[in-house]
Design a protein around this motif. Structure first.
Motif, mmCIF file in Angstrom:
data_model
loop_
_atom_site.group_PDB
_atom_site.id
_atom_site.type_symbol
_atom_site.label_atom_id
_atom_site.label_comp_id
_atom_site.label_asym_id
_atom_site.label_seq_id
_atom_site.Cartn_x
_atom_site.Cartn_y
_atom_site.Cartn_z
ATOM 1 N N ASP A 55 0.958 -1.041 -0.099
ATOM 2 C CA ASP A 55 0.202 0.018 0.042
ATOM 3 C C ASP A 55 0.879 1.227 0.039
ATOM 4 N N ASN A 56 0.512 2.223 -0.740
ATOM 5 C CA ASN A 56 1.562 3.391 -1.017
ATOM 6 C C ASN A 56 1.301 4.503 -0.180
ATOM 7 N N LYS A 57 -0.161 4.556 0.144
ATOM 8 C CA LYS A 57 -0.389 5.839 0.942
ATOM 9 C C LYS A 57 0.268 5.926 2.400
ATOM 10 N N PRO A 58 0.192 4.698 3.022
ATOM 11 C CA PRO A 58 1.069 4.872 4.423
ATOM 12 C C PRO A 58 2.442 5.199 4.152
ATOM 13 N N GLY A 98 -1.440 13.239 -1.786
ATOM 14 C CA GLY A 98 -0.402 13.335 -0.909
ATOM 15 C C GLY A 98 0.945 13.084 -1.543
ATOM 16 N N SER A 99 1.090 13.818 -2.833
ATOM 17 C CA SER A 99 2.224 13.712 -3.532
ATOM 18 C C SER A 99 3.165 15.101 -3.186
ATOM 19 N N ASN A 100 4.284 14.899 -2.244
ATOM 20 C CA ASN A 100 4.990 16.102 -2.296
ATOM 21 C C ASN A 100 6.571 15.432 -1.810
ATOM 22 N N VAL A 134 -0.070 5.069 -11.717
ATOM 23 C CA VAL A 134 0.346 6.405 -11.546
ATOM 24 C C VAL A 134 -0.835 7.117 -11.499
ATOM 25 N N GLY A 135 -1.138 7.819 -10.353
ATOM 26 C CA GLY A 135 -2.380 8.827 -10.320
ATOM 27 C C GLY A 135 -1.608 10.071 -10.372
ATOM 28 N N THR A 136 -1.013 10.842 -9.095
ATOM 29 C CA THR A 136 -0.432 11.828 -9.174
ATOM 30 C C THR A 136 1.002 12.019 -9.490
ATOM 31 N N GLY A 137 1.430 10.712 -9.257
ATOM 32 C CA GLY A 137 3.088 10.583 -9.635
ATOM 33 C C GLY A 137 3.816 10.408 -8.629
ATOM 34 N N GLY A 138 3.698 10.570 -7.349
ATOM 35 C CA GLY A 138 4.429 10.493 -6.135
ATOM 36 C C GLY A 138 5.158 9.008 -6.062
ATOM 37 N N THR A 139 4.443 8.152 -6.101
ATOM 38 C CA THR A 139 4.834 6.828 -6.044
ATOM 39 C C THR A 139 5.687 6.211 -6.871
ATOM 40 N N LEU A 140 5.449 6.725 -8.341
ATOM 41 C CA LEU A 140 6.598 6.381 -9.280
ATOM 42 C C LEU A 140 7.707 7.177 -9.222
ATOM 43 N N THR A 175 -1.034 -1.824 -5.402
ATOM 44 C CA THR A 175 -1.133 -1.082 -4.358
ATOM 45 C C THR A 175 -2.638 -0.999 -3.460
ATOM 46 N N ALA A 176 -3.489 -1.925 -3.912
ATOM 47 C CA ALA A 176 -4.555 -1.922 -3.445
ATOM 48 C C ALA A 176 -5.109 -3.130 -3.406
ATOM 49 N N GLN A 177 -6.314 -3.586 -2.506
ATOM 50 C CA GLN A 177 -6.835 -4.919 -2.535
ATOM 51 C C GLN A 177 -8.123 -4.744 -3.448
HETATM 52 C C1 LIG Z 1 -3.063 6.989 -4.693
HETATM 53 C C2 LIG Z 1 -2.845 5.618 -5.379
HETATM 54 C C3 LIG Z 1 -2.049 5.186 -6.473
HETATM 55 C C4 LIG Z 1 -1.268 6.122 -7.170
HETATM 56 O O1 LIG Z 1 -0.329 6.896 -6.378
HETATM 57 P P1 LIG Z 1 0.330 8.141 -7.027
HETATM 58 O O2 LIG Z 1 1.441 8.561 -6.024
HETATM 59 O O3 LIG Z 1 -0.703 9.202 -6.845
HETATM 60 O O4 LIG Z 1 0.787 8.123 -8.424
HETATM 61 C C5 LIG Z 1 -1.974 3.991 -6.901
HETATM 62 N N1 LIG Z 1 -2.614 2.728 -6.395
HETATM 63 C C6 LIG Z 1 -3.392 3.258 -5.361
HETATM 64 C C7 LIG Z 1 -4.108 1.970 -4.786
HETATM 65 C C8 LIG Z 1 -3.763 4.358 -4.799
HETATM 66 O O5 LIG Z 1 -4.532 4.731 -3.743
#
Ligand SMILES: *Cc1c(COP(=O)(O)O)cnc(C)c1O
Length: 275
Positions: free
Chosen positions: A14-17, A114-116, A141-147, A250-252
């Motif tokens: 999970d990337n958000k934590p 949450g991307s900073n 990729v949503g906002t790009g912080g994870t990549l 990144t999600a279930q």
């Molecule tokens: C937020 C999210 C992403 C995308 O992450 P970004 O850093 O915004 O690109 C990918 N997978 C899941 C499940 C997310 O909640």
């Protein structure tokens, strides 16, 4: 999974934590999100766990009873407020932010998704946990912080491929580079973004994507689009024979119904590997 002559391994993470980890040093944190936002959920849980006051600014009107994400957030002590769609679009303007500060006091405001820079540094910690038995790592990729973070944390010789879940995601190239510069002063050259697997745009889907998500038991908004894209690139021979690919799930598929006693509202813990 052996697909043709490449190897694909899924890693659940999970990337958000991770994006929140280095952002939690503030006494009061505010985040924006939709009514099913993974960021809102993760921030509420992390705030509860770390004694941080949290505020969730939700797009649209309040709907009662609260959906499971918002009910969980409330149970964790997050204060919820709502912005109509027009105001939500202007959420980063001084007028909207001043209004929120007048209501909630001095707050640290997380950007969309949450991307900073701190989020990038948190995500950059993932590769070190994955060993070195791979050549390419893939993520949505949503906002790009994870990549941005994953690519920054890669050992030499590895590369990252992001799959945009947004239509018209071309701006994400500059955004990911900007986030890397913000976090480290420079952008890396070891990543790319696939723009052709958005299936109509954010949270949009097609019968084909639905069938793929059902067949593979994966979450649709982010994970199915990435995984469909990975399979498609493999099918098209875009990887050298023998390439070892990791895909970050990144999600279930289903939202776990969590009480706020389970620390983050996620089924977290050690990364779980699946073949
Ligand atoms: C937020 C999210 C992403 C995308 O992450 P970004 O850093 O915004 O690109 C990918 N997978 C899941 C499940 C997310 O909640």
């Amino acid at each position: 999974m052996e697909l043709g002559n490449v190897r694909l391994v899924l890693v659940h993470d999970d990337n958000k934590p991770r994006k929140l980890k280095h952002n939690l040093g503030h006494p009061r944190i505010l985040a924006f999100g939709g009514a099913y936002s993974n960021l809102i959920r993760a921030l509420a849980g992390a705030g509860r766990e770390h004694g941080v006051e949290t505020i969730g600014v939700i797009r649209g009107e309040e709907h009662l009873p609260l959906n499971p994400v918002l009910a969980y957030a409330r149970a964790c002590g997050m204060r919820l407020t709502y912005l109509d769609r027009a105001a939500y679009r202007r959420k980063h303007t001084p007028e909207v932010l001043d209004r929120l500060r007048a209501e909630f006091g001095e707050v640290f405001v997380l950007p969309e998704g949450g991307s900073n820079a701190a989020a990038v540094r948190g995500c950059a910690e993932l590769p070190a946990e994955l060993g070195d038995d791979y050549d390419v790592i893939c993520c949505p990729v949503g906002t790009g912080g994870t990549l941005a973070g994953i690519a920054a944390g890669l050992p030499p010789g590895r590369r990252a491929i992001g799959f945009s879940v947004l239509k018209g995601g071309g701006f994400l190239h500059e955004e990911v580079a900007r986030l890397q510069r913000q976090a480290y002063g420079e952008a890396t050259a070891n990543w790319s973004i696939e723009l052709g697997y958005h299936f109509g745009g954010y949270a949009r889907t097609t019968p084909e994507l639905d069938a793929f998500a059902a067949e593979h038991h994966v979450e649709r908004i982010y994970v199915a689009k990435m995984l469909y894209g990975v399979h498609d690139l493999i099918r098209k021979g875009r990887f050298e024979p023998g390439t070892r690919i990791l895909a970050v799930v990144t999600a279930q598929p289903e939202l776990p119904v969590a009480s706020c006693d389970s620390p983050t509202g996620f089924d977290s813990g050690e990364p779980r590997w699946r073949r």
